[in-house]
Write an enzyme that holds these catalytic residues in place. Structure first.
Site, PDB file in Angstrom:
ATOM      1  N   PRO A 297       0.786  -1.236   0.000  1.00  0.00           N
ATOM      2  CA  PRO A 297       0.000   0.000   0.000  1.00  0.00           C
ATOM      3  C   PRO A 297       0.825   1.297   0.000  1.00  0.00           C
ATOM      4  O   PRO A 297       0.255   2.385  -0.123  1.00  0.00           O
ATOM      5  CB  PRO A 297      -0.840  -0.107   1.285  1.00  0.00           C
ATOM      6  N   LYS A 301      -1.712   2.571  -4.568  1.00  0.00           N
ATOM      7  CA  LYS A 301      -2.057   2.249  -5.966  1.00  0.00           C
ATOM      8  C   LYS A 301      -3.106   1.154  -6.154  1.00  0.00           C
ATOM      9  O   LYS A 301      -3.658   1.007  -7.244  1.00  0.00           O
ATOM     10  CB  LYS A 301      -0.785   1.826  -6.729  1.00  0.00           C
TER      11      LYS A 301
HETATM   12  P1  RFL Z   1     -11.590  -6.536  -2.984  1.00  0.00           P
HETATM   13  O1  RFL Z   1     -11.814  -5.203  -2.389  1.00  0.00           O
HETATM   14  O2  RFL Z   1     -10.768  -7.522  -2.241  1.00  0.00           O
HETATM   15  O3  RFL Z   1     -13.019  -7.163  -3.303  1.00  0.00           O
HETATM   16  C1  RFL Z   1     -13.183  -8.508  -3.701  1.00  0.00           C
HETATM   17  C2  RFL Z   1     -14.579  -8.970  -3.304  1.00  0.00           C
HETATM   18  O4  RFL Z   1     -14.767 -10.313  -3.732  1.00  0.00           O
HETATM   19  C3  RFL Z   1     -15.392 -11.062  -2.697  1.00  0.00           C
HETATM   20  N1  RFL Z   1     -15.046 -12.480  -2.870  1.00  0.00           N
HETATM   21  C4  RFL Z   1     -15.895 -13.397  -3.368  1.00  0.00           C
HETATM   22  N2  RFL Z   1     -17.151 -13.316  -3.798  1.00  0.00           N
HETATM   23  C5  RFL Z   1     -17.766 -14.455  -4.226  1.00  0.00           C
HETATM   24  N3  RFL Z   1     -17.129 -15.656  -4.236  1.00  0.00           N
HETATM   25  C6  RFL Z   1     -15.866 -15.796  -3.818  1.00  0.00           C
HETATM   26  N4  RFL Z   1     -15.254 -16.980  -3.828  1.00  0.00           N
HETATM   27  C7  RFL Z   1     -15.194 -14.627  -3.355  1.00  0.00           C
HETATM   28  N5  RFL Z   1     -13.956 -14.396  -2.871  1.00  0.00           N
HETATM   29  C8  RFL Z   1     -13.881 -13.094  -2.590  1.00  0.00           C
HETATM   30  C9  RFL Z   1     -14.816 -10.455  -1.431  1.00  0.00           C
HETATM   31  O5  RFL Z   1     -15.651 -10.688  -0.297  1.00  0.00           O
HETATM   32  C10 RFL Z   1     -14.774  -8.965  -1.801  1.00  0.00           C
HETATM   33  O6  RFL Z   1     -15.950  -8.285  -1.459  1.00  0.00           O
HETATM   34  O7  RFL Z   1     -10.918  -6.420  -4.431  1.00  0.00           O
HETATM   35  P2  RFL Z   1     -11.132  -5.277  -5.584  1.00  0.00           P
HETATM   36  O8  RFL Z   1     -12.588  -4.998  -5.779  1.00  0.00           O
HETATM   37  O9  RFL Z   1     -10.298  -5.699  -6.729  1.00  0.00           O
HETATM   38  O10 RFL Z   1     -10.538  -3.934  -4.932  1.00  0.00           O
HETATM   39  C11 RFL Z   1      -9.159  -3.804  -4.666  1.00  0.00           C
HETATM   40  C12 RFL Z   1      -8.927  -2.863  -3.492  1.00  0.00           C
HETATM   41  O11 RFL Z   1      -9.744  -3.299  -2.411  1.00  0.00           O
HETATM   42  C13 RFL Z   1      -7.458  -2.818  -3.043  1.00  0.00           C
HETATM   43  O12 RFL Z   1      -6.608  -2.818  -4.163  1.00  0.00           O
HETATM   44  C14 RFL Z   1      -7.143  -1.560  -2.198  1.00  0.00           C
HETATM   45  O13 RFL Z   1      -7.832  -1.592  -0.987  1.00  0.00           O
HETATM   46  C15 RFL Z   1      -5.638  -1.456  -1.914  1.00  0.00           C
HETATM   47  N6  RFL Z   1      -5.277  -0.330  -1.023  1.00  0.00           N
HETATM   48  C16 RFL Z   1      -5.140   0.961  -1.512  1.00  0.00           C
HETATM   49  N7  RFL Z   1      -5.384   1.235  -2.821  1.00  0.00           N
HETATM   50  C17 RFL Z   1      -5.320   2.519  -3.296  1.00  0.00           C
HETATM   51  O14 RFL Z   1      -5.519   2.729  -4.493  1.00  0.00           O
HETATM   52  N8  RFL Z   1      -5.027   3.593  -2.468  1.00  0.00           N
HETATM   53  C18 RFL Z   1      -4.764   3.413  -1.139  1.00  0.00           C
HETATM   54  O15 RFL Z   1      -4.565   4.402  -0.422  1.00  0.00           O
HETATM   55  C19 RFL Z   1      -4.787   2.056  -0.618  1.00  0.00           C
HETATM   56  N9  RFL Z   1      -4.562   1.819   0.685  1.00  0.00           N
HETATM   57  C20 RFL Z   1      -5.033  -0.571   0.346  1.00  0.00           C
HETATM   58  C21 RFL Z   1      -4.659   0.533   1.178  1.00  0.00           C
HETATM   59  C22 RFL Z   1      -5.149  -1.853   0.888  1.00  0.00           C
HETATM   60  C23 RFL Z   1      -4.888  -2.062   2.231  1.00  0.00           C
HETATM   61  N10 RFL Z   1      -5.041  -3.394   2.725  1.00  0.00           N
HETATM   62  C24 RFL Z   1      -5.663  -3.730   3.933  1.00  0.00           C
HETATM   63  C25 RFL Z   1      -4.722  -4.533   1.891  1.00  0.00           C
HETATM   64  C26 RFL Z   1      -4.405   0.342   2.521  1.00  0.00           C
HETATM   65  C27 RFL Z   1      -4.489  -0.958   3.053  1.00  0.00           C
HETATM   66  C28 RFL Z   1      -4.130  -1.120   4.512  1.00  0.00           C
HETATM   67  C1  PHB Z   2      -4.854   5.348   3.663  1.00  0.00           C
HETATM   68  O1  PHB Z   2      -5.388   4.308   4.061  1.00  0.00           O
HETATM   69  O2  PHB Z   2      -5.300   6.483   3.959  1.00  0.00           O
HETATM   70  C2  PHB Z   2      -3.611   5.258   2.860  1.00  0.00           C
HETATM   71  C3  PHB Z   2      -3.010   4.018   2.662  1.00  0.00           C
HETATM   72  C4  PHB Z   2      -1.842   3.956   1.907  1.00  0.00           C
HETATM   73  C5  PHB Z   2      -1.284   5.116   1.385  1.00  0.00           C
HETATM   74  C6  PHB Z   2      -1.901   6.337   1.575  1.00  0.00           C
HETATM   75  C7  PHB Z   2      -3.063   6.409   2.312  1.00  0.00           C
HETATM   76  O3  PHB Z   2      -0.115   5.061   0.679  1.00  0.00           O
END
Ligand code: RFL
Ligand code: PHB
Length: 396
Positions: A297, A301
């Site tokens: 993260p 992206k």
């Molecule tokens: P998701 O959000 O994981 O959604 C997938 C969905 O599929 C369901 N699923 C199923 N459904 C039916 N049958 C199955 N067998 C299934 N298996 C799974 C799940 O329940 C879920 O609802 O993927 P998607 O939609 O591709 O979205 C991707 C984003 O969620 C992810 O890339 C971002 O959260 C990453 N990320 C960040 N991205 C940014 O662009 N900017 C940020 O600031 C940023 N900060 C972060 C982040 C991810 C983090 N974590 C926890 C990984 C910060 C963190 C801490």
């Molecule tokens: C956020 O969760 O606010 C977040 C996560 C990763 C970043 C920036 C912001 O690089």
């Protein structure tokens, strides 16, 4: 809601990728059914991304779900890098000829997309379990699933695997047809959400000998903070007090003094990983978002890449149905991967630059410091950082 047994595009997963694809296709008159294994509350309870690029903002406008984002989102023109006890501002706006990012949480984007789905009346099945993909190598694919104790089959033209890293879609592809590239990092991020005013107006990415820290936010009254932690750590090891003390110790003295602490309203640990699966199309199955790739993260992206995948895929599918051309879906995998690998590189680089790696020695630490010193002293290096952070352009 009655669920049809046939649709044009079966979408697996109701995270941002699946919901956004469903919304863009619905607006183009293409039928979809979304199958999600969890409940809406569970999906909304996952606190993840906070920063969105202009490309993503534009796509949310195109999808007709930008009203609340423009009202409540916070446009950011810069962010800060903190190391050796000092902060250095990266003026993204000036360095990129006027581009910026938006602070608007993934939870809010998901909620807006869920509301739009409901308003459209297009079908979505929550708590669809035992989802299985069939015959995507043929012209008649289908998806079967269990809902409320009953087994159903959904016939479709295409399957969109938007089910995240642990989903069933990528796992359904024969191992011989897919190549995985992976880097697992030797640490995680411990994140805390709190109803306290953010410590600064802009994000602060901090490199410290005790480990990385990030000060982010969701609004002017809600903060999101992270500290690098050990992969052995459990959330229960981290009391709020321990978290605030650790965060404070990794910031410059001024910021540490300004930090307003309060009870956490969410606390979780995420491992850090880089991952890409190639290709992203297998006959009539397309992978998109975290189902196909993961970035650590640090570069903010992940969600933005999911959005650009969906932009390419939705355009390809719309072209297929409206113009009877397969050019867009044929180019999908290659186009998406070109942007993905650049974001993988940037996210890996930001992670390497800002974290403490347990196996690194004093030489590596000096090189890391020199990298940071060079970066903040060089207009060329800062421009490169800023243009990647605001998001690289999409292919036409
Ligand atoms: P998701 O959000 O994981 O959604 C997938 C969905 O599929 C369901 N699923 C199923 N459904 C039916 N049958 C199955 N067998 C299934 N298996 C799974 C799940 O329940 C879920 O609802 O993927 P998607 O939609 O591709 O979205 C991707 C984003 O969620 C992810 O890339 C971002 O959260 C990453 N990320 C960040 N991205 C940014 O662009 N900017 C940020 O600031 C940023 N900060 C972060 C982040 C991810 C983090 N974590 C926890 C990984 C910060 C963190 C801490
Ligand atoms: C956020 O969760 O606010 C977040 C996560 C990763 C970043 C920036 C912001 O690089």
């Amino acid at each position: 809601m009655s669920i049809p047994s046939r649709t044009q595009v079966a979408i697996i997963g109701a995270g941002p990728s699946g919901l956004l694809l469903g919304q863009l296709l619905h607006r183009a008159g293409i039928d979809t059914v979304i199958l999600e294994q969890r409940t809406p509350d569970y999906v909304l309870g996952r606190i993840r991304a906070g920063i969105i690029e202009q490309v993503t903002v534009d796509l949310l406008v195109e999808a007709g779900v930008s009203e609340r984002m423009f009202k409540e989102g916070l446009p950011h023109d810069g962010f800060e890098l903190c190391f050796s006890g000092q902060r250095h501002r990266v003026d993204m706006h000036a360095l990129t000829g006027g581009r910026r990012v938006m602070v608007y949480g993934q939870t809010e984007i998901t909620r807006d997309l869920m509301d739009a789905r409901q308003a459209s009346g297009a079908p979505i099945v929550y708590e669809a379990t035992e989802v299985a993909l069939h015959d995507f190598g043929s012209s008649q694919p289908s998806v079967s699933y269990t809902h409320q104790g009953e087994r159903h089959t959904l016939q479709c033209d295409f399957i969109a695997g938007c089910d995240g890293f642990h989903g069933v879609s990528r796992a359904s592809v024969p191992a011989s047809a897919i190549q995985n590239f992976e880097r697992v990092y030797p640490f995680g991020w411990l994140g805390v959400l709190s109803d306290t005013p953010p410590v600064a107006h802009e994000l602060i990415y901090s490199n410290h000998e005790r480990g990385f820290a990030l000060c982010s936010m969701r609004s002017n009254t809600r903060s999101r903070y992270y500290v690098q932690c050990s992969l052995q750590d459990q959330v229960s090891d981290w009391s709020d007090q321990r978290f605030w003390n650790e965060l404070r110790s990794r910031l410059d003295p001024d910021t540490a003094e300004q930090l307003v602490t309060g009870p956490s309203i969410e606390k979780s640990i995420a491992p850090l990983r880089s991952f890409v699966a190639e290709p992203m199309r297998f006959g009539r199955l397309f992978l998109a978002g975290d189902a196909a790739h993961i970035v650590p993260p640090t570069g903010a992206k992940g969600l933005n890449l999911a959005a650009s995948d969906i932009a390419y895929l939705s355009r390809g599918l719309i072209e297929h149905y409206q113009e009877h051309s397969s050019a867009g879906i044929d180019a999908y995998s290659e186009r998406a991967l070109a942007r993905i690998w650049k974001a993988e590189r940037f996210s890996w680089w930001m992670t390497t630059l800002l974290h403490r790696f347990p196996e690194k020695d004093a030489f590596d630490h000096r090189i890391q410091r020199a990298d940071l010193d060079y970066l903040v002293g060089s207009q060329a290096a800062l421009t490169s950082l800023a243009e990647n952070y605001v998001g690289l352009p999409m292919a036409a």
